[in-house]
Design a protein around this motif. Structure first.
Motif, PDB file in Angstrom:
ATOM      1  N   GLY A  69      34.149  40.185  47.815  1.00 31.42           N
ATOM      2  CA  GLY A  69      34.464  38.809  47.423  1.00 31.42           C
ATOM      3  C   GLY A  69      35.672  38.786  46.519  1.00 31.42           C
ATOM      4  N   VAL A  70      35.490  38.350  45.291  1.00 35.20           N
ATOM      5  CA  VAL A  70      36.565  38.303  44.301  1.00 35.20           C
ATOM      6  C   VAL A  70      36.430  39.528  43.404  1.00 35.20           C
ATOM      7  N   VAL A  71      37.430  40.404  43.449  1.00 30.66           N
ATOM      8  CA  VAL A  71      37.360  41.636  42.669  1.00 30.66           C
ATOM      9  C   VAL A  71      38.419  41.631  41.579  1.00 30.66           C
ATOM     10  N   LEU A  72      38.141  42.388  40.531  1.00 33.91           N
ATOM     11  CA  LEU A  72      39.046  42.511  39.391  1.00 33.91           C
ATOM     12  C   LEU A  72      39.530  43.955  39.303  1.00 33.91           C
ATOM     13  N   ILE A  73      40.850  44.136  39.234  1.00 29.58           N
ATOM     14  CA  ILE A  73      41.446  45.462  39.079  1.00 29.58           C
ATOM     15  C   ILE A  73      42.167  45.503  37.737  1.00 29.58           C
ATOM     16  N   ILE A  74      41.709  46.375  36.844  1.00 27.78           N
ATOM     17  CA  ILE A  74      42.319  46.526  35.520  1.00 27.78           C
ATOM     18  C   ILE A  74      43.098  47.835  35.503  1.00 27.78           C
ATOM     19  N   VAL A  75      44.391  47.734  35.196  1.00 24.74           N
ATOM     20  CA  VAL A  75      45.338  48.831  35.404  1.00 24.74           C
ATOM     21  C   VAL A  75      45.729  49.453  34.064  1.00 24.74           C
ATOM     22  N   PRO A  76      45.858  50.801  33.982  1.00 22.34           N
ATOM     23  CA  PRO A  76      46.307  51.449  32.743  1.00 22.34           C
ATOM     24  C   PRO A  76      47.821  51.490  32.637  1.00 22.34           C
ATOM     25  N   TRP A  77      48.299  52.016  31.514  1.00 25.65           N
ATOM     26  CA  TRP A  77      49.740  52.002  31.253  1.00 25.65           C
ATOM     27  C   TRP A  77      50.461  53.274  31.689  1.00 25.65           C
ATOM     28  N   ALA A  93      42.786  45.570  52.231  1.00 25.32           N
ATOM     29  CA  ALA A  93      42.352  46.050  53.544  1.00 25.32           C
ATOM     30  C   ALA A  93      40.885  45.730  53.799  1.00 25.32           C
ATOM     31  N   ALA A  94      40.091  45.726  52.748  1.00 24.78           N
ATOM     32  CA  ALA A  94      38.664  45.439  52.898  1.00 24.78           C
ATOM     33  C   ALA A  94      38.371  43.948  53.004  1.00 24.78           C
ATOM     34  N   GLY A  95      39.380  43.098  52.716  1.00 21.83           N
ATOM     35  CA  GLY A  95      39.210  41.662  52.890  1.00 21.83           C
ATOM     36  C   GLY A  95      38.836  40.892  51.649  1.00 21.83           C
ATOM     37  N   THR A 116      56.921  38.764  39.836  1.00 19.43           N
ATOM     38  CA  THR A 116      57.431  38.959  41.198  1.00 19.43           C
ATOM     39  C   THR A 116      56.359  39.182  42.253  1.00 19.43           C
ATOM     40  N   LEU A 117      55.284  39.903  41.929  1.00 18.71           N
ATOM     41  CA  LEU A 117      54.292  40.220  42.952  1.00 18.71           C
ATOM     42  C   LEU A 117      53.661  38.971  43.576  1.00 18.71           C
ATOM     43  N   PRO A 118      53.358  37.922  42.803  1.00 21.91           N
ATOM     44  CA  PRO A 118      52.784  36.717  43.420  1.00 21.91           C
ATOM     45  C   PRO A 118      53.680  36.074  44.469  1.00 21.91           C
ATOM     46  N   ASN A 119      54.982  36.357  44.428  1.00 19.11           N
ATOM     47  CA  ASN A 119      55.888  35.801  45.436  1.00 19.11           C
ATOM     48  C   ASN A 119      55.714  36.451  46.798  1.00 19.11           C
ATOM     49  N   TYR A 120      55.061  37.602  46.827  1.00 24.57           N
ATOM     50  CA  TYR A 120      54.878  38.338  48.075  1.00 24.57           C
ATOM     51  C   TYR A 120      53.474  38.182  48.655  1.00 24.57           C
ATOM     52  N   LEU A 121      52.536  37.754  47.838  1.00 26.67           N
ATOM     53  CA  LEU A 121      51.141  37.662  48.278  1.00 26.67           C
ATOM     54  C   LEU A 121      50.688  36.213  48.301  1.00 26.67           C
ATOM     55  N   ASP A 122      49.606  35.970  49.011  1.00 26.21           N
ATOM     56  CA  ASP A 122      49.024  34.633  49.099  1.00 26.21           C
ATOM     57  C   ASP A 122      48.462  34.240  47.734  1.00 26.21           C
ATOM     58  N   LYS A 123      49.046  33.222  47.129  1.00 29.67           N
ATOM     59  CA  LYS A 123      48.633  32.821  45.780  1.00 29.67           C
ATOM     60  C   LYS A 123      47.224  32.259  45.745  1.00 29.67           C
ATOM     61  N   ASP A 124      46.704  31.833  46.893  1.00 31.20           N
ATOM     62  CA  ASP A 124      45.327  31.340  46.930  1.00 31.20           C
ATOM     63  C   ASP A 124      44.312  32.472  46.799  1.00 31.20           C
ATOM     64  N   CYS A 125      44.719  33.689  47.126  1.00 30.17           N
ATOM     65  CA  CYS A 125      43.780  34.810  47.183  1.00 30.17           C
ATOM     66  C   CYS A 125      44.084  35.937  46.208  1.00 30.17           C
ATOM     67  N   PHE A 126      45.316  35.948  45.642  1.00 33.10           N
ATOM     68  CA  PHE A 126      45.701  37.047  44.767  1.00 33.10           C
ATOM     69  C   PHE A 126      46.395  36.499  43.529  1.00 33.10           C
ATOM     70  N   GLY A 378      42.997  57.039  49.826  1.00 42.05           N
ATOM     71  CA  GLY A 378      42.916  57.026  51.275  1.00 42.05           C
ATOM     72  C   GLY A 378      41.840  56.069  51.775  1.00 42.05           C
ATOM     73  N   ARG A 379      41.112  56.483  52.796  1.00 44.26           N
ATOM     74  CA  ARG A 379      40.069  55.627  53.371  1.00 44.26           C
ATOM     75  C   ARG A 379      38.943  55.362  52.389  1.00 44.26           C
ATOM     76  N   PHE A 380      38.802  56.237  51.364  1.00 44.90           N
ATOM     77  CA  PHE A 380      37.740  56.043  50.386  1.00 44.90           C
ATOM     78  C   PHE A 380      37.993  54.796  49.536  1.00 44.90           C
ATOM     79  N   THR A 381      39.257  54.393  49.407  1.00 46.18           N
ATOM     80  CA  THR A 381      39.561  53.153  48.684  1.00 46.18           C
ATOM     81  C   THR A 381      39.040  51.952  49.451  1.00 46.18           C
ATOM     82  N   PHE A 382      39.233  51.953  50.773  1.00 40.02           N
ATOM     83  CA  PHE A 382      38.687  50.893  51.615  1.00 40.02           C
ATOM     84  C   PHE A 382      37.170  50.844  51.479  1.00 40.02           C
ATOM     85  N   GLU A 383      36.529  51.995  51.482  1.00 37.54           N
ATOM     86  CA  GLU A 383      35.072  52.028  51.386  1.00 37.54           C
ATOM     87  C   GLU A 383      34.595  51.557  50.020  1.00 37.54           C
ATOM     88  N   THR A 384      35.360  51.856  48.983  1.00 36.72           N
ATOM     89  CA  THR A 384      35.001  51.411  47.643  1.00 36.72           C
ATOM     90  C   THR A 384      34.923  49.892  47.558  1.00 36.72           C
TER      91      THR A 384
END
Length: 432
Positions: A69-77, A93-95, A116-126, A378-384
């Motif tokens: 569904g809606v996931v949160l990714i918190i990134v380090p420095w 990839a997982a939807g 800049t990244l929001p200019n490349y992705l669908d703002k409704d979903c990302f 790799g594929r394990f990210t999709f499975e996660t």
């Protein structure tokens, strides 16, 4: 005293002894479980009937990979682009829809991603959220369907606590003190180059960097000049002038790492420059297990060496501490490599090199216990980022075939019912 402390300690002692590791032991225990089902079958049926008044039957199924569904990714420095994009690719990839929270410490990257990244992705979903500690805590009050966090264990506990309020599943990519055992049977110059590269790459600000060396006194004497030679080869006679040697991210981290130089004795390096946030590639000797540098992840360009008598002492030292994210062993003896692999536990294991195991997308990357929870790459990210949804699709007709499972359960039908529900076992099994 906790009434279960003795029980847990007894099982942990058995685990550390390696008793459960051999294939023959596992097969024997599974066969014993099979005998339990055979010999206590009637008792099990009677107990089920008494507790729940039911008998069940197994059906075949297939697994559908659904997005959370809606996931949160918190990134380090420390690797702010790579550690954003790798999980993000899997989440997309997982939807899933994704909220990204770059680190506020790497300010320029945070600004770049947010603008800049929001200019490349669908703002409704990302969406990208720029937030400090207080704002991040507010963000975590919201219900997410999955949280992916990369950082240290203290913040990991905060993430897990926030996720628990909503029963949200998490991946925690944490760190820890990654041991590096160097046996007496190895090519010293190769070891020095590979350890120096892994420890001082990005000025040591890498979660899988070797955190300390365990070796004999004799090996330490051979290793020190080889490490000095490798550092000079990589960064020149003055690493501060090298374009290939990084700086510490932030004044707070610089002060923390510089304070760790008080542990043991400086054998190589030790120079610092506060204005540049520079700490030279440094090797410490005469380090004791209780020294400050052994109480926390270093996350900087300092490599302590502790001496042990042999591989058994090294294994005992490693097992007395939290499970690391990575464990490194250098030896030309395969018996030594297998022994350390067999008798220890870690997120990942790499023999005769450092950090290279995490570059293989065919291998899952992640920690265990104190060093993390979950896997990706790799594929394990999709499975996660996918929920494995058990699914059964059956035809609507042929109802006569289902009469066996419907009550009332007459005694004449029990043999057929039991035969349908019976678990058949082969004399041997393959454990993956």
């Amino acid at each position: 005293m906790n009434p279960y402390a003795g029980l847990v300690s007894r099982l942990r002692a058995a685990w550390l002894s390696g008793k459960t590791r051999p294939m023959e032991y596992r097969v024997a225990q599974l066969e014993a479980l099979g005998r339990f089902l055979d010999e206590k079958k009637q008792d099990i049926l009677d107990a089920l009937a008494s507790d729940m008044r039911k008998v069940t039957q197994l059906d075949s199924a297939f697994i559908r990979k659904d997005p959370y569904g809606v996931v949160l990714i918190i990134v380090p420095w420390n690797y702010p682009i790579n550690l954003l994009l790798v999980p993000l690719i899997g989440a997309i990839a997982a939807g899933n829809c994704v909220v990204m929270k770059p680190s506020e410490i790497s300010k320029d990257v945070e600004k770049l991603v947010a603008e800049t990244l929001p200019n490349y992705l669908d703002k409704d979903c990302f969406a990208v959220v720029t937030a400090g500690v207080e704002e991040t805590n507010k963000l975590l009050e919201n219900k997410f369907d999955y949280i992916f966090f990369t950082g240290n264990s203290s913040v990991g506990r905060i993430i897990m606590t926030a996720a628990a309020k909503h029963l949200t599943p998490v991946t925690l990519e944490l760190g820890g003190k990654n041991p590096c055992y160097v046996s007496d049977t190895c090519e010293v110059h190769n070891v020095a180059r590979r350890v120096a590269w892994g420890r001082f790459f990005n000025a040591g600000q890498t979660c899988v960097a070797p955190d300390y060396i365990l070796c004999s006194v004799e090996m330490q004497e051979k290793l020190l000049p080889a490490l000095r030679e490798a550092i000079t080869e990589f960064y020149g006679p003055n690493p501060q002038e090298s374009p290939d040697f990084a700086r510490i991210m932030g004044d707070k981290h610089f002060q923390r790492i510089r304070a760790l130089l008080s542990s043991g004795r400086v054998a190589i390096g030790g120079q610092t420059d506060e204005q540049e946030r520079y700490i030279a590639p440094t090797v410490l000797v005469d380090v004791q297990p209780k020294d400050p540098i052994m109480q926390e992840e270093i996350f900087g360009p300092i490599l302590p060496i502790l001496t042990v008598a042999n591989v058994d002492e090294a294994i005992a030292f490693i097992n007395a501490r939290e499970q690391p994210l990575a464990l490194y062993v250098f030896s030309s003896c395969k018996k030594v490599l297998r022994q350390v692999l067999k008798q220890t536990s870690s997120g990942g294991f790499c023999a005769n090199d450092t950090m290279m195991h995490m570059t293989l997308t065919s291998l899952p990357f992640g920690g265990i216990g104190h060093s993390g929870l979950g896997r990706y790459h790799g594929r394990f990210t999709f499975e996660t980022f996918s929920h494995p949804r058990s699914t059964l699709l059956r035809g609507a007709g042929r109802e006569a075939l289902n009469t066996l499972r419907y009550p009332p359960y007459a005694s004449r039908r029990l043999p057929l019912l039991r035969a349908a529900a019976e678990t058949r076992r082969a004399t041997a099994c393959a454990l993956l």
